[in-house]
Write an enzyme that holds these catalytic residues in place. Structure first.
Site, PDB file in Angstrom:
ATOM      1  N   PRO A  90       0.818  -1.223   0.000  1.00 46.28           N
ATOM      2  CA  PRO A  90       0.000   0.000   0.000  1.00 46.28           C
ATOM      3  C   PRO A  90       0.848   1.268   0.000  1.00 46.28           C
ATOM      4  O   PRO A  90       2.073   1.208   0.167  1.00 46.28           O
ATOM      5  CB  PRO A  90      -0.771  -0.115   1.329  1.00 46.28           C
ATOM      6  CG  PRO A  90       0.098  -0.943   2.209  1.00 46.28           C
ATOM      7  CD  PRO A  90       0.830  -1.897   1.308  1.00 46.28           C
ATOM      8  N   CYS A 273      -4.987  -0.423  -6.942  1.00 48.08           N
ATOM      9  CA  CYS A 273      -3.722  -0.301  -7.673  1.00 48.08           C
ATOM     10  C   CYS A 273      -3.444   1.058  -8.309  1.00 48.08           C
ATOM     11  O   CYS A 273      -2.379   1.624  -8.083  1.00 48.08           O
ATOM     12  CB  CYS A 273      -3.656  -1.377  -8.745  1.00 48.08           C
ATOM     13  SG  CYS A 273      -3.610  -3.032  -8.048  1.00 48.08           S
TER      14      CYS A 273
HETATM   15  N1  LIG Z   1      -5.736  -6.419  -6.773  1.00 46.28           N
HETATM   16  C1  LIG Z   1      -5.345  -6.362  -8.026  1.00 46.28           C
HETATM   17  O1  LIG Z   1      -6.153  -6.289  -8.969  1.00 46.28           O
HETATM   18  C2  LIG Z   1      -3.877  -6.418  -8.371  1.00 46.28           C
HETATM   19  C3  LIG Z   1      -3.501  -6.623  -9.708  1.00 46.28           C
HETATM   20  C4  LIG Z   1      -2.158  -6.694 -10.006  1.00 46.28           C
HETATM   21  C5  LIG Z   1      -1.217  -6.546  -8.998  1.00 46.28           C
HETATM   22  N2  LIG Z   1      -1.597  -6.319  -7.724  1.00 46.28           N
HETATM   23  C6  LIG Z   1      -0.562  -6.213  -6.691  1.00 46.28           C
HETATM   24  O2  LIG Z   1      -0.482  -7.462  -6.013  1.00 46.28           O
HETATM   25  C7  LIG Z   1      -0.137  -7.254  -4.634  1.00 46.28           C
HETATM   26  C8  LIG Z   1      -1.172  -7.926  -3.758  1.00 46.28           C
HETATM   27  O3  LIG Z   1      -2.424  -7.306  -3.986  1.00 46.28           O
HETATM   28  P1  LIG Z   1      -3.766  -7.906  -3.402  1.00 46.28           P
HETATM   29  O4  LIG Z   1      -4.879  -7.099  -4.001  1.00 46.28           O
HETATM   30  O5  LIG Z   1      -3.782  -9.391  -3.594  1.00 46.28           O
HETATM   31  O6  LIG Z   1      -3.567  -7.580  -1.833  1.00 46.28           O
HETATM   32  P2  LIG Z   1      -4.399  -8.156  -0.585  1.00 46.28           P
HETATM   33  O7  LIG Z   1      -4.310  -7.130   0.459  1.00 46.28           O
HETATM   34  O8  LIG Z   1      -5.752  -8.622  -1.064  1.00 46.28           O
HETATM   35  O9  LIG Z   1      -3.602  -9.462  -0.124  1.00 46.28           O
HETATM   36  C9  LIG Z   1      -2.332  -9.440   0.443  1.00 46.28           C
HETATM   37  C10 LIG Z   1      -2.251 -10.510   1.523  1.00 46.28           C
HETATM   38  O10 LIG Z   1      -0.903 -10.621   1.962  1.00 46.28           O
HETATM   39  C11 LIG Z   1      -0.929 -10.989   3.338  1.00 46.28           C
HETATM   40  N3  LIG Z   1       0.374 -10.722   3.963  1.00 46.28           N
HETATM   41  C12 LIG Z   1       0.973  -9.517   4.183  1.00 46.28           C
HETATM   42  N4  LIG Z   1       2.167  -9.691   4.755  1.00 46.28           N
HETATM   43  C13 LIG Z   1       2.356 -11.014   4.918  1.00 46.28           C
HETATM   44  C14 LIG Z   1       3.412 -11.815   5.439  1.00 46.28           C
HETATM   45  N5  LIG Z   1       4.537 -11.249   5.901  1.00 46.28           N
HETATM   46  N6  LIG Z   1       3.266 -13.155   5.449  1.00 46.28           N
HETATM   47  C15 LIG Z   1       2.141 -13.716   4.972  1.00 46.28           C
HETATM   48  N7  LIG Z   1       1.113 -13.030   4.450  1.00 46.28           N
HETATM   49  C16 LIG Z   1       1.211 -11.683   4.421  1.00 46.28           C
HETATM   50  C17 LIG Z   1      -2.059 -10.177   3.915  1.00 46.28           C
HETATM   51  O11 LIG Z   1      -2.523 -10.730   5.119  1.00 46.28           O
HETATM   52  C18 LIG Z   1      -3.103 -10.223   2.774  1.00 46.28           C
HETATM   53  O12 LIG Z   1      -4.042 -11.254   2.959  1.00 46.28           O
HETATM   54  C19 LIG Z   1      -0.027  -5.752  -4.449  1.00 46.28           C
HETATM   55  O13 LIG Z   1       1.316  -5.378  -4.598  1.00 46.28           O
HETATM   56  C20 LIG Z   1      -0.849  -5.203  -5.606  1.00 46.28           C
HETATM   57  O14 LIG Z   1      -0.412  -3.927  -5.986  1.00 46.28           O
HETATM   58  C21 LIG Z   1      -2.912  -6.276  -7.386  1.00 46.28           C
END
Ligand SMILES: NC(=O)c1ccc[n+]([C@@H]2O[C@H](COP(=O)([O-])OP(=O)(O)OC[C@H]3O[C@@H](n4cnc5c(N)ncnc54)[C@H](O)[C@@H]3O)[C@@H](O)[C@H]2O)c1
Length: 462
Positions: A90, A273
């Site tokens: 974030p 994002c």
């Molecule tokens: N959401 C989208 O459409 C999208 C698309 C492309 C890329 N991304 C990128 O992908 C990444 C993840 O996005 P998201 O939407 O899945 O996020 P999210 O918040 O839905 O999921 C992230 C997860 O990681 C877990 N986490 C954090 N630290 C941890 C640790 N040390 N050990 C274990 N688990 C841990 C959290 O508990 C959470 O459940 C981000 O960098 C985002 O920018 C997102």
């Protein structure tokens, strides 16, 4: 021996991407781990924490066979050949770079965790969206840990769009893999290429150096968001001049140099994002001494903020300059259709603006829970603010939301809100008169709504 994959982060990216790998690669064991116990527990039920069309079916088909979920992060890091890091990145809200830089504390925690528990050689894949040169940080943490295992860090950004994630993963425009251009780096790239090659044509799998891959993801999001802000900027001019933004979009989209996609004017983009990645890109530009480039990209976010507030101001002005005590129905709260994700949803800003103006809101979204909506609006479990004023109700149908309302605003483009799918006559009959409708997604036929009796407005529409 068959390959083992561990993905750290069971969110909107980790869950769907790993489900697709498990579905397409029956001989690979895929385990998604997370420190969030409730999330992992939900992945083990049929009430998944992430709603995506087609996802549940794939999870049901693969779960317990070659697809697993666990909170035992260390155990699965240790067992894996390939570790995907798919944790959240974030915007940093404190200290240096607050409000702009990406907060990499979760990425760093993963790197330290891997360094602490890994026993053999591993390929580590950055799936999260991160600032360019983050791989260097991960490499330094691993190298400095004293762990004798060999680690190769790859960048494999995810381009899926929420709402169509499973289709996007099934037939991606491209898969991008960046790695070190050394013998070991190229071998690691080839290992990951061979995973995707189980279903993606090799020509669609692009390999680059690490930094190009990392920067490509930020660039892609910046370009996509810039198109939305460009058409949204034009929507304001359309409203001032009597032009129709959909007609303008169609006319320019037929130019093969421009193309028709991402030209839909709306109340503004949301999602976890676009905003954070552009702010991060701008921060990187400033860091590297490029303030003009930073300002250019920042303007994309500024126009988006302007568009969201412009929409709520338009509601207030149209309702004779005041919404105090008036009931306004908000249809849709997710940042786009076919997802339950509300992060940075335009609906949050519009709702907050209207609450500030002392309107009474009734909100309906087919997939977003009451708890989530209250949380996003900083309200307690009854929809009341810190002063005990209860300003928001969350209801279970569009009809209920519009009961006795002075105005209704469409904030998510759910198909169910289209003119041919919803009984707007019935809705109109239940509303205060004159009944106003503000289509923030341009999904309804305004002429049809006007024929029913609505005072109907769209974005950039005459
Ligand atoms: N959401 C989208 O459409 C999208 C698309 C492309 C890329 N991304 C990128 O992908 C990444 C993840 O996005 P998201 O939407 O899945 O996020 P999210 O918040 O839905 O999921 C992230 C997860 O990681 C877990 N986490 C954090 N630290 C941890 C640790 N040390 N050990 C274990 N688990 C841990 C959290 O508990 C959470 O459940 C981000 O960098 C985002 O920018 C997102």
């Amino acid at each position: 021996m068959s390959l083992k994959i561990c993905c750290i982060g069971a969110g909107y990216v980790g869950g769907p991407t790993m489900a697709k790998i498990a579905e397409k690669c029956a001989d690979i064991t895929v385990t998604v781990v997370d420190i969030n116990e409730a999330r992992i527990a939900a992945w083990q039920t049929d009430d998944l924490p992430v709603f995506e069309p087609g996802l549940l079916e794939i999870v049901q088909k693969t779960r317990g066979k070659n697809f697993f979920f666990s909170t035992d992060v260390d155990k699965h890091i240790e067992a894996a050949d390939i570790i995907f890091i798919s944790v959240n990145t974030p915007t940093k809200m404190y200290g240096v770079g607050a409000g702009r830089a990406a907060d990499l504390k979760y990425i760093e925690a993963c790197a330290r965790n891997i360094a602490r528990v890994a026993k053999g050689d591993k390929i580590i894949v950055e799936k999260s969206t991160i600032p360019v040169r983050t791989a260097e940080t991960i490499q330094k943490i691993l190298a400095g840990s004293g762990n004798p295992a060999k680690f190769q860090v790859l960048s494999n950004p995810e381009f899926l769009a929420e709402g169509t994630a499973m289709e996007d993963l099934d037939a991606p425009d491209r898969v991008l893999i960046g790695g070190e251009q050394t013998l070991e780096g190229l071998a690691a790239i080839e290992t990951l290429v061979s995973v995707y090659a189980n279903w993606v044509p090799r020509d669609n799998i692009i390999t680059t150096n690490l930094w190009s891959s990392e920067l490509s993801k930020l660039t892609a999001n910046a370009f996509l968001a810039q198109r939305i802000s460009s058409i949204n900027a034009m929507s304001a001019l359309c409203e001032a001049t009597g032009a129709d933004v959909d007609e303008v979009a169609r006319a320019i989209g037929l130019d093969s140099r421009i193309g028709p996609k991402f030209l839909k004017a709306s109340v503004g983009f949301g999602g976890s994002c676009f905003q954070k990645d552009i702010l991060n890109l701008a921060y990187l530009c400033s860091h590297f001494g490029l303030p003009e480039v930073a300002a250019y990209w920042e303007s994309v976010v500024k126009i988006n903020d302007y568009q969201k507030h412009r929409f709520s101001q338009n509601i207030v002005q149209t309702l004779f300059g005041t919404v105090t005590g008036k009931r306004i129905a908000l249809l849709g709260f997710a940042f786009k259709k076919d997802t339950n994700d509300t992060r940075e949803s335009a609906a949050i800003t519009v709702a907050q603006d209207l609450i500030e103006e002392r309107a009474r809101l009734r909100i309906y979204d087919p997939k977003v829970s009451k708890t989530q909506i209250f949380k996003d609006l900083d309200l307690d479990a009854s929809g009341c603010n810190a002063d005990g004023v209860c300003v928001v109700e969350v209801v279970t149908s569009a009809e209920e939301a519009c009961e006795s309302a002075h105005g209704v605003a469409i904030l998510t483009e759910w198909d169910a809100f289209k003119t041919d799918q919803m009984d707007y006559k019935k809705i109109f009959a239940r509303m205060e008169k004159p009944a106003f409708l503000f289509d923030g997604r341009n999904i309804t036929d305004l002429e049809q709504l006007r024929a029913i009796g609505f005072e109907a407005k769209g974005i950039g529409k005459p």
